[in-house]
Write an enzyme that holds these catalytic residues in place. Sequence first.
Site, PDB file in Angstrom:
ATOM      1  N   ASN A 100      44.408  40.215  35.703  1.00  0.00           N
ATOM      2  CA  ASN A 100      43.230  41.059  35.503  1.00  0.00           C
ATOM      3  C   ASN A 100      43.393  42.411  36.191  1.00  0.00           C
ATOM      4  OD1 ASN A 100      42.157  38.785  34.356  1.00  0.00           O
ATOM      5  ND2 ASN A 100      40.297  38.779  35.573  1.00  0.00           N
ATOM      6  N   GLY A 128      41.758  40.373  40.541  1.00  0.00           N
ATOM      7  CA  GLY A 128      41.986  41.299  41.660  1.00  0.00           C
ATOM      8  C   GLY A 128      43.428  41.736  41.766  1.00  0.00           C
ATOM      9  N   ALA A 129      44.035  42.025  40.616  1.00  0.00           N
ATOM     10  CA  ALA A 129      45.485  42.242  40.605  1.00  0.00           C
ATOM     11  C   ALA A 129      45.885  43.693  40.345  1.00  0.00           C
ATOM     12  CB  ALA A 129      46.117  41.313  39.580  1.00  0.00           C
ATOM     13  N   ASP A 162      34.278  38.479  31.309  1.00  0.00           N
ATOM     14  CA  ASP A 162      34.831  38.447  32.666  1.00  0.00           C
ATOM     15  C   ASP A 162      33.723  38.022  33.639  1.00  0.00           C
ATOM     16  OD1 ASP A 162      36.745  38.881  34.654  1.00  0.00           O
ATOM     17  OD2 ASP A 162      36.192  40.996  34.905  1.00  0.00           O
ATOM     18  N   ASP A 211      41.447  46.156  36.537  1.00  0.00           N
ATOM     19  CA  ASP A 211      40.350  47.085  36.303  1.00  0.00           C
ATOM     20  C   ASP A 211      40.473  48.303  37.221  1.00  0.00           C
ATOM     21  OD1 ASP A 211      38.038  48.328  35.624  1.00  0.00           O
ATOM     22  OD2 ASP A 211      36.670  46.762  36.273  1.00  0.00           O
TER      23      ASP A 211
END
Length: 309
Positions: free
Chosen positions: A254, A212-213, A82, A256
């Site tokens: 993505n 950034g999802a 990443d 996190d």
Amino acid sequence: MPLVNSKEMFKKAYDGGYAIGAFNVNNMEIIQGIVEGAQEEKAPLILQVSAGARKYAKHEYLMKLIEAAVDTSGLPIVVHLDHGPDFETCKSCIDGGFTSVMIDGSHLPFEENIKLTRQVVEYAHDRGVTVEGELGRLAGVEDDIKVSHEDSSYTRPEEVEEFVSRTGVDSLAIAIGTSHGAFKFKGEPKLRFDILKEIEHKLPGFPIVLHGASSVIPEYVQMINQYGGKLEGAQGVPEEMLRQAASMAVCKINIDSDLRLAFTAMIRKHFAEHPDHFDPRQYLTDARAALKDMVRRKIVNVLGCNGKA
Ligand code: G3H
Ligand code: 13P
Ligand code: ZN
């Protein structure tokens, strides 16, 4: 099934109108929670490792844990770098068994981004590894780099065809209003679906990636605040917007921050309820279970890749 690259996975996702979850991994409990969630939903999976994660957990440890996930789950799994910061990091990950890498040249001028990305693609493709590039700049924090909302910029659709054809990338991360971390919007959440549509039109059949999802699920933010944390004003991307993106050209989403929030909320709650506990297995068991539920929720509500493994 051995580790796979992202080629087939993205083709099926594009044709099927769903997306694959790319979840960031940093330790054993996170890997186990993600893999158990994906197993229960029979979902293909991308486990992604940032430069910070490699520094924290060490490449060799993470690879062995991921190997164990592949052996025990039977799922198709991609191991992906990443936000690869430079050629050397990408090379080291490819040499060390990763099946996919991102080279993040999004902060560079267009020509330099192309040059760097092309260099990584040449090395990666000779070894059967797929490559994600990025055009446009997201706000937020990733590793040691902080990009303010003012310095962020949307992807310019007029650049995507040239970037993809000259670099040979297998997928493209774009900026349409998402951002890294837990504070994504100051007011009303808004994504530029018009930009996504234009890019989809210019690159028919080509897999797009959304960084950034995370949705920054309010119940976990509230739990963190209730048990001594301080995350007032945290806000993420609404799940229905992500689902819409996944039904379009977006093949990789993505996530996190949502995992971090669930994990941390459960640890805070655990200690508030059991102030005498000091065995990590006690509080990490709750945290791992919450992370597994979060992954299942993403697969079903956002990605639509349940049953696609
Ligand atoms: O986009 C960044 C990911 O959330 C990874 O974060 O660089 O702190 O490991 P990290
Ligand atoms: P979030 O911070 O929204 O989870 O984004 C993660 C990400 O984009 C990793 O590359
Ligand atoms: Zn990212």
